[in-house]
Design an enzyme around this catalytic site. Structure first.
Site, PDB file in Angstrom:
ATOM      1  N   GLU A  78     -19.172  21.772 -15.186  1.00  0.00           N
ATOM      2  CA  GLU A  78     -19.443  20.374 -15.536  1.00  0.00           C
ATOM      3  C   GLU A  78     -18.626  19.423 -14.679  1.00  0.00           C
ATOM      4  OE1 GLU A  78     -20.507  20.448 -20.199  1.00  0.00           O
ATOM      5  OE2 GLU A  78     -18.691  21.511 -19.632  1.00  0.00           O
ATOM      6  N   SER A 106       0.825  -1.218   0.000  1.00  0.00           N
ATOM      7  CA  SER A 106       0.000   0.000   0.000  1.00  0.00           C
ATOM      8  C   SER A 106       0.857   1.265   0.000  1.00  0.00           C
ATOM      9  CB  SER A 106      -0.943  -0.001   1.210  1.00  0.00           C
ATOM     10  OG  SER A 106      -0.208  -0.146   2.407  1.00  0.00           O
ATOM     11  N   LYS A 158     -17.354  28.258 -29.422  1.00  0.00           N
ATOM     12  CA  LYS A 158     -17.770  27.652 -28.155  1.00  0.00           C
ATOM     13  C   LYS A 158     -17.045  28.234 -26.942  1.00  0.00           C
ATOM     14  CE  LYS A 158     -20.258  24.674 -27.498  1.00  0.00           C
ATOM     15  NZ  LYS A 158     -20.115  23.225 -27.685  1.00  0.00           N
ATOM     16  N   SER A 200     -13.611  24.965 -27.591  1.00  0.00           N
ATOM     17  CA  SER A 200     -13.711  23.708 -28.337  1.00  0.00           C
ATOM     18  C   SER A 200     -12.573  23.656 -29.351  1.00  0.00           C
ATOM     19  CB  SER A 200     -15.062  23.650 -29.056  1.00  0.00           C
ATOM     20  OG  SER A 200     -14.979  22.798 -30.181  1.00  0.00           O
ATOM     21  N   THR A 242     -39.953  25.848 -10.395  1.00  0.00           N
ATOM     22  CA  THR A 242     -40.148  24.517  -9.807  1.00  0.00           C
ATOM     23  C   THR A 242     -40.412  23.612 -10.999  1.00  0.00           C
ATOM     24  OG1 THR A 242     -42.545  24.679  -9.551  1.00  0.00           O
ATOM     25  CG2 THR A 242     -41.228  25.500  -7.722  1.00  0.00           C
ATOM     26  N   HIS A 243     -39.980  22.381 -10.910  1.00  0.00           N
ATOM     27  CA  HIS A 243     -40.078  21.447 -12.054  1.00  0.00           C
ATOM     28  C   HIS A 243     -39.426  22.034 -13.307  1.00  0.00           C
ATOM     29  CE1 HIS A 243     -43.271  19.247  -9.748  1.00  0.00           C
ATOM     30  NE2 HIS A 243     -43.532  20.489  -9.345  1.00  0.00           N
TER      31      HIS A 243
END
Ligand code: ARG
Length: 458
Positions: free
Chosen positions: A289, A22, A282, A276, A154-155
């Site tokens: 993320e 280890s 982009k 990108s 909401t939702h």
């Protein structure tokens, strides 16, 4: 060097050795291991198991080993199974035979549990500071944008207007709970296993309270078998980390969505975005993320450890060696995720115009129902009546505020010409002045309470 060669005739298979080892990850425990050993040497001397001179030679030798680690000069040998072996091996090379007295009455079982707890105890203050850094970024940002109104969802459907600051402050309180949980779990980390031996306790008169004081533990494990067996503190820490990362993930998801062209509510600073390789236009919210993506990994660590623990017979089993990598990775991940999240919040561009443009009349339907309530209509009924007005406006292709009075009155004669005063998003926000509501005054008070919390935390 092996710590356990005597009873063996054969040598381990080479792959077995690699499998067993280890040191590749537990080398990180070196400072805790050495600190623990120094305290142990002092305790051995107090118990009459070492002379003062032997104790001093051990401690000076351990200090020399520590200096090698600090300077990045410590050389790990292929035979160093783990950090405990490595330190003891090197100590022997430096000070000779007396090194062999250090492990008197100690097992790697109580040693490794002590090291890991100590390591985590040392990490917690830094995490706490980083958590506070994120909370401060949130409060400051909320203070700076108090005038900005946005649709609340909401939702993920437009629901009622809220202050941007009110939305942002909701994350402050999640982090406040994370802070409380950290303070609470710390108590269960700072419990000393050392002196438990392999499982049954110490036969040579070690003073465990002395050890705890020396190393900064708050209390000592009550049962030597539990002492070497217990990894609850790791599980709790991993749960804490997983939930905290989940909070960061939800914050990230809100901002990812809002930074899309479809919303345009916020813009990420260049410092926290990437481009990108193919599409020149982009600007991708990679920081966010990853804050979201890392939550999966953190939950994975928690589940991995709980799964390891669940079928284990009591006391030490080598399975427990699997506790370290999740813990180290959770720490490494958070130590980047927290300051990155703080930086994102601090530098975020808030596009008040896009938020204002998304404020439609339907967001005020509840206010219209409240209007009828104030005129004595029971809420259930007013809800139904406003729903009908919304449907009627939709059928006529009109925003609600352009539905003629005659149309409203065809639905209910409780509607009167003053109903149009309802169509004011600012008014709707300011009406919600209950404790913890979105009215500016209420959010201001909320921010004051948050500042008080930060003050008291400091
Ligand atoms: N490397 C081991 C671990 O991390 C140290 C303890 C080994 N104890 C033993 N009895 N083999 O758990």
């Amino acid at each position: 060097m092996k710590l356990w060669g005597g009873r063996f005739e054969g040598t381990p298979d080479e792959l077995m050795e690699r499998f067993n080892t280890s040191i590749g990850f537990d080398w990180r425990l070196w400072a805790a291991d050495i600190e623990g050993s120094m305290a142990y040497a002092r305790a051995l001397e107090r118990a009459g198991l070492l002379t003062a001179d032997e104790r001093d030679r051990l401690i000076q030798g351990l200090e020399a080993v520590a200096r090698e680690f600090e300077a990045g000069e410590f050389e790990i040998k292929p035979s160093d199974e783990d950090i405990h072996t490595a330190v003891e091996r090197r100590l022997g090379e430096l000070i000779g035979e007396v090194a062999g007295k250090l492990h008197t009455g100690r097992s790697r079982n109580d040693q490794v549990a002590t090291d890991l707890r100590l390591y985590l105890m040392w990490e917690i203050p830094g995490l706490r500071q980083q958590l506070i850094g994120l909370q401060e970024a949130i409060v400051t940002k909320a203070e700076q944008h108090l005038e900005v109104i946005m649709p609340g969802y909401t939702h993920l459907q437009r629901a009622q207007p809220v202050l941007f600051s009110h939305w942002l402050m909701s994350y402050f309180w999640m982090l406040r709970r994370d802070r409380e949980r950290l303070d609470d779990l710390e108590k269960r980390v700072a419990v000393l296993p050392l002196g438990a031996g392999a499982l049954a306790g110490h036969a040579l008169g070690i003073d465990r309270h002395f050890l705890a004081d020396e190393l900064g533990f708050r209390t000592i494990c009550e049962n030597s078998m539990d002492a070497v067996s217990d990894r609850d503190f790791v599980a709790e820490f991993l749960f804490w980390a997983a939930l905290l990362q989940t909070h960061l993930s939800r914050l990230a998801e809100d901002l990812i969505l809002w930074s899309s062209a479809e919303f345009g509510f916020v813009e990420l600073d260049d410092a926290y975005a990437t481009g990108s390789s193919l599409m020149p236009q982009k600007k991708n919210p990679d920081s966010l993320e990853l804050l979201r993506g890392k939550a999966g990994r953190m939950v994975g660590h928690l589940v991995a450890l709980l799964t390891t623990l669940k079928g284990l017979p009591t006391t030490y089993n080598k399975d427990l060696q699997e506790d370290k990598e999740p813990l180290f990775d959770a720490l490494d991940t958070l130590k980047l995720a927290l300051p990155v999240a703080a930086g994102v919040v601090r530098t975020l561009k808030v596009n008040a115009g896009a938020m204002a443009a998304a404020l439609d009349d339907a967001l005020l339907a509840t206010d219209l129902a409240d209007y009828l309530v104030r005129r004595g209509v029971p809420f259930r009924q007013s809800h139904e009546l406003v729903g009908r007005a919304v449907r009627r406006a939709e059928a006529l292709g009109l925003p609600l505020r352009e539905l003629p009075l005659a149309e409203f009155q065809a639905i209910s004669d409780a509607f009167e010409s003053d109903l149009y005063a309802v169509f004011d998003h600012r008014h709707s926000v300011e009406a919600r002045d209950s404790y913890g509501g979105t009215a500016t005054a209420a959010v201001r008070q909320q921010i004051e309470r948050a500042r008080a919390v930060l003050h008291e935390q400091a």
